[in-house]
Design a protein around this motif. Structure first.
Motif, PDB file in Angstrom:
ATOM      1  N   GLU A   5     -35.852 -40.588 119.882  1.00 58.95           N
ATOM      2  CA  GLU A   5     -37.215 -41.004 120.248  1.00 58.95           C
ATOM      3  C   GLU A   5     -37.164 -42.149 121.251  1.00 58.95           C
ATOM      4  OE1 GLU A   5     -39.490 -42.205 116.838  1.00 58.95           O
ATOM      5  OE2 GLU A   5     -40.345 -40.206 116.553  1.00 58.95           O
ATOM      6  N   HIS A  44     -50.007 -33.304 117.982  1.00 60.73           N
ATOM      7  CA  HIS A  44     -49.378 -34.627 117.948  1.00 60.73           C
ATOM      8  C   HIS A  44     -49.979 -35.564 116.919  1.00 60.73           C
ATOM      9  CE1 HIS A  44     -48.898 -32.848 121.987  1.00 60.73           C
ATOM     10  NE2 HIS A  44     -47.653 -33.196 121.809  1.00 60.73           N
ATOM     11  N   VAL A  78     -43.913 -35.937 111.061  1.00 61.24           N
ATOM     12  CA  VAL A  78     -42.949 -37.019 111.282  1.00 61.24           C
ATOM     13  C   VAL A  78     -43.071 -38.038 110.149  1.00 61.24           C
ATOM     14  CG1 VAL A  78     -42.228 -38.861 112.831  1.00 61.24           C
ATOM     15  CG2 VAL A  78     -43.104 -36.711 113.786  1.00 61.24           C
ATOM     16  N   SER A  94     -48.689 -43.653 129.899  1.00 62.83           N
ATOM     17  CA  SER A  94     -49.347 -43.479 128.601  1.00 62.83           C
ATOM     18  C   SER A  94     -48.277 -43.264 127.535  1.00 62.83           C
ATOM     19  CB  SER A  94     -50.258 -42.251 128.656  1.00 62.83           C
ATOM     20  OG  SER A  94     -50.581 -41.836 127.337  1.00 62.83           O
ATOM     21  N   GLU A  99     -40.317 -32.778 117.538  1.00 63.54           N
ATOM     22  CA  GLU A  99     -39.155 -31.903 117.354  1.00 63.54           C
ATOM     23  C   GLU A  99     -38.114 -32.592 116.472  1.00 63.54           C
ATOM     24  OE1 GLU A  99     -37.317 -31.221 121.148  1.00 63.54           O
ATOM     25  OE2 GLU A  99     -37.221 -33.334 121.648  1.00 63.54           O
ATOM     26  N   PRO A 100     -37.176 -31.808 115.936  1.00 66.18           N
ATOM     27  CA  PRO A 100     -36.082 -32.431 115.201  1.00 66.18           C
ATOM     28  C   PRO A 100     -34.975 -32.837 116.168  1.00 66.18           C
ATOM     29  CG  PRO A 100     -35.890 -30.059 115.049  1.00 66.18           C
ATOM     30  CD  PRO A 100     -37.099 -30.343 115.898  1.00 66.18           C
ATOM     31  N   PHE A 101     -33.977 -33.546 115.676  1.00 65.65           N
ATOM     32  CA  PHE A 101     -32.891 -33.969 116.541  1.00 65.65           C
ATOM     33  C   PHE A 101     -32.080 -32.744 116.928  1.00 65.65           C
ATOM     34  CE2 PHE A 101     -28.648 -36.247 117.034  1.00 65.65           C
ATOM     35  CZ  PHE A 101     -28.959 -36.680 118.310  1.00 65.65           C
ATOM     36  N   LEU A 102     -32.158 -32.404 118.189  1.00 62.54           N
ATOM     37  CA  LEU A 102     -31.420 -31.263 118.723  1.00 62.54           C
ATOM     38  C   LEU A 102     -31.617 -30.041 117.844  1.00 62.54           C
ATOM     39  CD1 LEU A 102     -28.411 -33.478 119.529  1.00 62.54           C
ATOM     40  CD2 LEU A 102     -30.156 -32.626 121.109  1.00 62.54           C
ATOM     41  N   LEU A 136     -44.963 -36.065 125.256  1.00 66.97           N
ATOM     42  CA  LEU A 136     -44.619 -36.299 123.855  1.00 66.97           C
ATOM     43  C   LEU A 136     -44.414 -34.950 123.174  1.00 66.97           C
ATOM     44  CD1 LEU A 136     -44.471 -38.137 121.331  1.00 66.97           C
ATOM     45  CD2 LEU A 136     -46.930 -37.814 121.101  1.00 66.97           C
ATOM     46  N   GLY A 191     -48.668 -41.763 124.784  1.00 68.06           N
ATOM     47  CA  GLY A 191     -48.789 -40.410 124.271  1.00 68.06           C
ATOM     48  C   GLY A 191     -49.280 -40.327 122.847  1.00 68.06           C
ATOM     49  N   THR A 228     -35.713 -41.247 124.712  1.00 69.68           N
ATOM     50  CA  THR A 228     -36.541 -40.438 125.605  1.00 69.68           C
ATOM     51  C   THR A 228     -37.863 -41.126 125.951  1.00 69.68           C
ATOM     52  OG1 THR A 228     -37.429 -39.300 123.671  1.00 69.68           O
ATOM     53  CG2 THR A 228     -35.621 -38.218 124.831  1.00 69.68           C
ATOM     54  N   MET A 257     -38.062 -34.947 111.723  1.00 68.83           N
ATOM     55  CA  MET A 257     -38.888 -34.667 112.889  1.00 68.83           C
ATOM     56  C   MET A 257     -39.176 -35.993 113.577  1.00 68.83           C
ATOM     57  SD  MET A 257     -39.505 -31.455 113.077  1.00 68.83           S
ATOM     58  CE  MET A 257     -41.005 -30.613 113.485  1.00 68.83           C
ATOM     59  N   GLY A 258     -39.311 -35.945 114.881  1.00 68.36           N
ATOM     60  CA  GLY A 258     -39.674 -37.151 115.615  1.00 68.36           C
ATOM     61  C   GLY A 258     -40.510 -36.768 116.811  1.00 68.36           C
ATOM     62  N   GLY A 259     -41.063 -37.775 117.474  1.00 69.27           N
ATOM     63  CA  GLY A 259     -41.819 -37.524 118.697  1.00 69.27           C
ATOM     64  C   GLY A 259     -41.003 -38.027 119.866  1.00 69.27           C
ATOM     65  N   THR A 260     -40.472 -37.118 120.661  1.00 70.09           N
ATOM     66  CA  THR A 260     -39.661 -37.563 121.789  1.00 70.09           C
ATOM     67  C   THR A 260     -40.499 -37.546 123.063  1.00 70.09           C
ATOM     68  OG1 THR A 260     -38.924 -35.339 122.279  1.00 70.09           O
ATOM     69  CG2 THR A 260     -37.577 -36.598 120.742  1.00 70.09           C
ATOM     70  N   GLY A 261     -40.007 -38.261 124.058  1.00 71.89           N
ATOM     71  CA  GLY A 261     -40.737 -38.357 125.311  1.00 71.89           C
ATOM     72  C   GLY A 261     -41.950 -39.244 125.141  1.00 71.89           C
ATOM     73  N   ARG A 262     -42.741 -39.344 126.200  1.00 73.84           N
ATOM     74  CA  ARG A 262     -43.954 -40.138 126.049  1.00 73.84           C
ATOM     75  C   ARG A 262     -45.081 -39.498 126.834  1.00 73.84           C
ATOM     76  NH1 ARG A 262     -41.865 -45.157 129.587  1.00 73.84           N
ATOM     77  NH2 ARG A 262     -42.612 -44.504 131.625  1.00 73.84           N
ATOM     78  N   GLY A 263     -46.264 -40.071 126.650  1.00 74.29           N
ATOM     79  CA  GLY A 263     -47.434 -39.565 127.350  1.00 74.29           C
ATOM     80  C   GLY A 263     -47.632 -38.100 127.035  1.00 74.29           C
ATOM     81  N   GLU A 264     -48.025 -37.400 128.084  1.00 74.31           N
ATOM     82  CA  GLU A 264     -48.299 -35.987 127.943  1.00 74.31           C
ATOM     83  C   GLU A 264     -47.062 -35.196 127.519  1.00 74.31           C
ATOM     84  OE1 GLU A 264     -51.001 -33.792 131.110  1.00 74.31           O
ATOM     85  OE2 GLU A 264     -48.873 -33.680 131.517  1.00 74.31           O
TER      86      GLU A 264
END
Ligand SMILES: Cc1cc2nc3c(=O)[nH]c(=O)nc-3n(C[C@H](O)[C@H](O)[C@H](O)COP(=O)(O)O)c2cc1C
Ligand code: SF4
Ligand code: FES
Lengths: 422, 157, 751
Positions: free
Chosen positions: B62, C148, C153, A341, C177-180, C174, A343, B65, C165-172
């Motif tokens: 983004e 979310h 963002v 997904s 957060e800001p860069f580091l 996600l 997300g 990851t 700000m960004g959305g890192t990771g995916r799916g659940e």
């Protein structure tokens, strides 16, 4: 069998330009370059051929091509979807490996029809061998002057590039794929606007599956009617079916649409070790599972499979024998959608994890009374409420597995072990 | 610092996209830079890629990851990516994964002590008619059996 | 126009507009989380799903364009079911810690949950664990509460102009957060707090203080710049606890700058002046208001008025006062027969000032197709005006810049020209010449010898070839040797090309000061003349010399002189003020007083006091009124500040121009110093805002110069120049030192 995309499969170096041209390859493209075919003629042939999108949704390709605002000013794009990642599907990989020039020619023709001078082929990141094959073929095509600017003094331009993915099933969804080419996360865009109006880099774009593009040159060479006649009503031509699972000889088969399921199973050498068929997923993991009884009289075409209660999808036929625990299989599929997904939208982001967790606890022997209904209600809350079809794809197996094999789930919950495996 | 060689490789990708669309090359840029840094992406390499492509750090983060092919933890020189999705599972992938775990003495997600091999369970790799299968670095290995796996793994140096 | 049917009622709409826009206009409630009227539509939260006849699936109202004859149900079972489903999904991983959440009571999630959520969720798995990142001193995060929606963002990308700000990771997984640990640095960052629909982003200074329903919301006006952004000030038990933005599309839309949002913290600073005090025989005594005012009036009388020496009295006022205060201040002086009044404390040479109209409205700024920006770090100095320009660039406007240093813009510039201060007038003369030649106009003498270089030609071409352009003149020019010439050239260029002009060389409430006449008329002395003359007394309103005056040394000398009687009205304690004053009267600060701000649109925006001033502190207008009474001056019978306002006659805004003088013949030599208080140090309120001072912008304190200038000035990195740390960079033009400081001016060092 093997009449279109797999025409040259058995030949030595079947991916080479020479083998491709020797069997009539690039003749359609050369005709175009000589000005002997108009976009309208090509669209008419495609409509006549009954070719429907091979990426899963089955949208008529000729019709899709006619939607592009070909006369509008500015850049337009054609994009090929070689992101192949739906569990059970592995046909595009073989097209790229064994017949890359058909994809190139198909895309070039698409570019001409839609007045798009640039194309991208999005190949999934893990497909390094297919990627290299395709790049090699591109090099050959450029070398002999079949691609580039003002090709053969035709004043036709077509540049074709590959874009490599980096591991995300969702990028197979066409708008996520566009985002990905733009260097972003592969999150689907909501539609409208459709890519034909606002696509790659904001420009009109047509996206087709690898097999769809690869089928086009042969259709133009032999005629739309010829192609249509191979198949059956509503499902023109032949189609690649990836037959995997508990069969003796799993493989990709290019066969006429409308062939019976039984015949296809026979081609794959029948059930492995003489086991008994239990269930079939006919079109890839997101299509509803069917029981052995329902598939026996099924024909392999859009309408035939729909009549049996499922979908042709990408033609990925997953065969399961009686030793298969459906609870395990569904849990694995649920994990896949949970993992993949993007997300972005709420029901999919939150719902896929919930589905997986409930299934996981059943598998772990911690299932609870009412979990089957809970699963049904969660999938129902996802279905139809998401931005892209991944949400529905995640919900569909749950619904169909529970509908057809509910007892197995209830058994697992009650006795904390598999009804099949004990 | 991104090496000259890596820059040249990245530039090849940048050239594929329209002017001012160099961020389209970010996925490959990350792969190229990762390959040069023991197959791991760090915050500073991400920032370097961002600077090179004129993107914001978080935009690259983004991407880095979102996709599965990037690593943040140490991986082996050889990464075995074992498909455990439906067709492979039906063909015994789970047992083979256990076999490989026992053979190497690691769990999936871990690296062997000598740093040579790591094993990872992955979703469908699009080779279902060759199930069970895995990928080692760029290469696919299909129709795996215990014997076949032993031979392949024993040859990794 | 088309007709559509919502819940059985026919409403008219524009074809293609989104359903949610129509519903909002018709007051039909449709829940939303990701949709925000000022941001792009992503349609990801799915809470706005409604039933559209003919569609199998429910459709998101935020991204469904309306077509004629469309039939929509926003209340039926199908709609309710979708919305309930989405709500349940949103809540399964939400901590439901409303009782301790700062957003409690003003949470969009809570509101919708009450309306649409089912009572019990069947979710019984553990909740997602999300680690928090520290994103800086202004914004508190609690990302377990994040739903979310990506508003923050998109705010970064679309409004602030930097993706932080960004959305890192995916799916659940996600995660927003800001860069580091880089944190958030935008000058508009606090708006993320306002647009976050839940309690994931809240105000850090406000953390855990209160529940929103315990506070009132009192409309007010921001006073740090010429925009006058609309605000809501939220006090509790007499203290301002939070400031949020209020909508006004003609002024600030829905945004405010961080300095407008967080400056309230200064009100409780330990340096607040709380009691009147008088200096008797060299010793300070805290006294009652009666005693202090009596002492002040007696002092004025005995030093000045009794001797008929009103012409030796000076009135100086900071540009931060309210319009009413400017007026009363001026009226007192006039009544006692004194014409010596000024607010232009930071101008080096008052014979060489910028006189330039502002004749474009804030909302029109976003519709221009070309802007020429001269002499301002506009993004930090005028955040809200810069925001409008950024919008214009997004629609295709080109911006050229003539600055003394490279600054960080959050949009791309057409050209960025870095030129020495002493050449700016010549470039502009070249621009004017080029335009006049193009128009076939006869050239005046002073332009004949001017050389038109490429830069001037390009700028001339752009002004001539745009339909709606604006020329913006900023604060860095006020002390330019050619200041008045530059202003005149700008006026002439604008006149011959139909351009608009925007004068950002003044700040705060200075337009009001001008309007009520806080500059000398008749035979009155201006500030610099006063400082150089033998004065017997001063009345100083809200003045902190080390930050306010160009001629600081002269100012302090003038105030300190033995027999000079100085009455100071201040909000904060200050050693230098203590050093020279005879009476110090504690006055109310922002939000503690009622008054009026005149912004660059010429909007008179009045506000009431949101809180009472502490202890014995009184609003300056009241102090002035009582002082006038004690001086037995007629006409000060005001009961509240609105009576003052009605009295202020609307003087028409006369624009005058000087003739261009002969200065253009040759460049002035030498290195020019451009001295700017850093953006969070421009007034006493900001300087006392604890948290703002800790931000990166608050910490700006450097003297920038290039290598050549450093050599000429014999300084190197690590040294201080005029008391400020030297930074050597190519970003600065030749012959220029650009200083941005949050510190007191070094008294000796100031030229
Ligand atoms: C989650 C998801 C994954 C998809 N993956 C693929 C894919 O891997 N390859 C593909 O061709 N189409 C995929 N599709 C379908 C595409 O969105 C699109 O319909 C297709 O590429 C159009 O080409 P066609 O008309 O030739 O089928 C996917 C769709 C969804 C929703
Ligand atoms: S359905 Fe899933 S994959 Fe598709 S947009 Fe929504 S979150 Fe992303
Ligand atoms: S408000 Fe429409 S989907 Fe979020």
């Amino acid at each position: 069998m093997n009449e279109v995309c797999f025409k040259n499969l058995t030949k030595d170096q079947c991916w080479s330009l020479k083998v491709y041209e020797d069997s009539g390859g690039y003749s359609a493209w050369r005709k175009i370059l000589k000005g002997e075919l108009t976009p309208e003629q090509i669209i008419d042939e495609l409509k006549l051929s009954g070719l429907r999108g091979r990426g899963g949704a089955g949208f008529p390709t000729g019709l899709k091509w006619s939607f592009m605002p070909r006369h509008s000013n500015g850049q337009k794009y054609v994009v090929c979807n070689s992101d192949e990642g739906e569990p059970g599907t592995c046909k595009d990989r073989d097209i790229l490996r064994f017949n890359p020039h058909a994809v190139i020619e198909g895309m070039a023709i698409g570019g001409f029809v839609m007045n798009a001078s640039v194309g991208y082929n999005y190949i999934r990141g893990e497909f390094m061998e297919p990627f290299k094959r395709f790049e090699g073929a591109l090099e050959e095509a450029y070398k002999v002057g079949l691609l580039g600017q003002n090709i053969n003094n035709s004043s036709i331009n077509f540049d074709l590039y590959t874009h490599l993915g980096a591991g995300a099933y969702i990028c197979g969804e066409e708008t996520a794929l566009l985002e990905s080419i733009e260097g972003k996360k592969g999150q689907p865009r909501f539609k409208p606007p459709f890519p034909a109006n606002v696509g790659l880099f904001g420009k009109p774009t047509t996206i087709n599956n690898t097999e769809s593009f690869a089928s086009v040159p042969e259709i133009l060479r032999c005629g739309g009617q010829w192609f249509a006649d191979i198949g059956v009503e509503n499902s023109g031509g032949c189609k690649l079916f990836s037959v995997s699972g508990h069969v003796t000889n799993p493989a990709n088969f290019e066969v006429p649409m409308g062939i019976s399921f039984k015949d296809l199973l026979d081609m794959a050498g029948g059930m492995r070790d003489g086991t008994k068929l239990k269930a079939v997923i006919p079109g890839g993991s997101s299509t509803p599972v069917l029981t052995a009884e329902t598939v026996m009289n099924m024909t392999m075409d859009y309408d035939g499979i729909e009549k049996a209660g499922s979908m042709l999808g990408a033609g990925s036929v997953i065969i399961m024998n009686e030793s298969t625990c459906m609870v395990e299989v569904l849990t694995r599929l649920a994990h896949f959608y949970y993992d993949e997904s993007c997300g972005q939208c709420t029901p999919c982001r939150e719902g896929t994890g919930w589905l997986y967790r409930v299934l996981k606890r059943i598998i772990d022997g911690n299932g609870r009374q009412g979990d089957v209904d809970l699963l049904l209600s969660i999938q129902n809350k996802i279905m139809g409420n998401t931005i892209c079809a991944l949400g529905d794809a995640a919900a569909t197996p749950v619904e169909s597995f529970l509908r057809n094999f509910r007892k197995e789930f209830e058994y697992y919950i009650k006795y904390r072990k598999s009804m099949v495996k004990g | 610092m991104i090496s000259i060689k890596a820059r040249n490789q990245i530039d090849v990708w940048i050239a594929k996209y329209p002017k001012d669309r160099q961020s389209s090359a970010v996925m490959q840029a990350l792969k190229i830079v990762q390959a040069e840094n023991e197959n791991i992406l760090s915050a500073s390499t991400i920032q370097e890629v961002a600077d090179y492509l004129d993107m914001s750090g978080i935009a690259v983060q983004e991407v880095a990851t979102f996709y599965e092919n990037y690593n943040y933890k140490k991986v082996g020189k050889y990464v075995i990516r074992f498909c455990h999705n439906i067709s492979c599972m039906l063909n015994g992938a789970d047992d083979l994964i256990k076999h490989i775990e026992n053979k190497l003495g690691v769990k999936t997600g871990e690296v062997t002590l000598d740093g040579l091999i790591s094993v990872k369970k992955v979703e469908c790799l699009g080779a279902c008619v060759g199930a069970p299968m895995f990928q080692i670095n760029e290469e696919y290995f299909e129709n795996l059996t215990v014997d076949k796996i032993d031979k392949i793994v024993d040859n990794l140096k | 126009m088309i007709d559509i049917n919502i819940n059985g009622n026919i409403v008219s709409a524009k074809a293609g507009e989104m359903l949610i826009v129509v519903a909002d206009r018709e007051n039909i409630s449709v829940p939303r989380f990701c949709y925000h009227k000022k941001l792009s539509v992503v349609s990801s939260c799915r809470i706005c799903l409604v039933d559209v006849e003919g569609a199998i699936k429910p459709q998101p109202a935020c991204s469904t364009p309306v077509v004629h004859g469309m039939k929509v149900q926003t209340q039926n079972v199908k709609t309710k079911n979708s919305q309930k489903s989405v709500m349940e999904f949103l809540l399964i991983n939400h901590p439901l810690d409303c009782p301790i959440c700062d957003q409690g009571g003003e949470c969009e999630l809570q509101d919708v949950a009450v309306k649409y959520g089912s009572d019990i969720s069947s979710f019984s798995e553990g909740k997602r664990v999300v680690t928090d990142s520290d994103i800086g001193v202004l914004i508190q995060t609690d990302m377990t509460r994040c739903i979310h929606c990506t508003r923050c963002v998109r705010f970064g990308v679309e409004i602030a102009g930097i993706m932080e700000m960004g959305g890192t990771g995916r799916g659940e997984n996600l995660k927003i957060e800001p860069f580091l640990e880089q944190g958030i640095q935008s000058e508009l960052s606090g708006n993320m707090i306002d647009i976050c629909p839940v309690g994931a982003l809240t105000s850090k200074p406000f953390k855990y203080e209160l529940r929103s329903w315990q506070m009132n919301s009192i409309p007010s006006i921001a006073r740090h710049d010429l925009v006058g952004s609309n605000l809501l000030v939220q006090p509790y038990k007499g203290k301002v606890k939070r400031v949020v933005s209020a909508d006004n599309d003609l002024v600030n839309e829905i945004w405010i700058s961080d300095r407008d949002r967080f400056s309230y913290e200064s009100l409780t600073h330990k340096n607040r002046l709380l009691k009147p005090q008088i200096k008797v025989q060299g010793r300070w005594n805290q006294v009652s208001w009666e005693v202090a005012l009596d002492y002040a009036v007696k002092g004025l009388n005995s030093h000045i008025l009794n001797h008929q020496k009103a012409d030796q009295l000076g009135g100086l006022v900071s540009n931060t006062a309210t319009m009413e205060e400017f007026y009363l201040f001026k009226k007192i002086l006039t009544e006692v027969g004194c014409d010596n009044i000024d607010y232009r404390l930071n101008v080096k040479n008052l014979d060489n000032t910028i006189i330039l109209d502002s004749n474009i409205k804030l909302d029109a700024l976003e519709k221009i197709d070309y802007a020429l920006i001269i002499g301002t770090n506009i993004r930090l100095e005028q955040p809200m005006i810069n925001h409008r320009l950024r919008k214009a660039t997004k629609k295709g406007a080109d911006v050229d810049v003539l600055n003394v240093m490279v600054f960080d813009f959050n949009y791309s510039l057409h050209t960025e020209n870095i030129i020495a201060p002493n050449k700016i007038a010549f470039i502009l003369a070249g621009v004017l010449k080029s335009i006049m030649i193009n128009n076939g106009q006869e050239l005046p003498d002073y332009l004949i010898a001017i050389n038109v270089d490429e830069m001037a030609k390009n700028i001339a071409y752009k002004v001539l070839n745009s339909d709606s352009s604006v020329i913006i003149l900023g604060e860095h020019i006020i002390n330019n040797v050619d200041a008045s010439t530059i202003a005149n050239l700008v006026t002439k260029i604008a006149q011959s090309t139909n351009s608009r002009t925007l004068n950002l060389s003044i700040t705060a409430n200075a337009i009001a000061a001008n309007l009520v006449g806080c500059v000398p008329q008749n035979s009155g002395m201006n500030v610099n003349t006063m400082l150089a003359s033998d004065m017997r007394g001063f009345i100083l309103l809200d003045i902190y010399p080390q930050y306010n005056f160009h001629h600081l040394g002269a100012a302090i000398k003038a105030f300190e002189k033995d027999d000079t009687f100085v009455i100071s009205l201040n909000s904060f304690k200050d050693d230098i003020v203590v050093g020279y004053s005879d009476v110090i009267l504690p006055i109310a600060s922002i939000y503690e007083t009622s008054g009026t701000h005149l912004n660059i649109n010429n909007d008179m925006q009045s506000y009431i006091a949101a809180v009472k001033a502490p202890n014995e502190v009184k609003p300056a207008w009241k102090v002035l009124k009582v002082m006038a009474d004690l001086l037995e001056l007629p006409g000060f019978n005001y009961e509240d500040s609105t009576q003052v306002l009605t009295e202020i006659s609307y003087q028409s805004h006369v624009s005058h121009t000087h003739d261009i003088n002969g200065n253009l013949a040759s460049y002035h030599n030498g290195i020019s110093v451009i001295w700017q208080n850093s953006p969070y140090s421009i007034d006493a309120v900001l300087r006392h805002s604890r948290t703002l001072q800790k931000t990166k912008i608050g910490q700006m304190n450097n003297a920038y110069m290039n290598q050549t200038s450093a050599k000429a000035l014999k300084v190197s990195v690590g040294d201080k120049y005029l008391g400020v740390f030297v930074v050597i960079t190519d970003a600065v033009a030749d012959n220029c030192v650009f200083i941005n400081t949050n510190q007191t001016i070094n008294i000796q060092g100031q030229a």
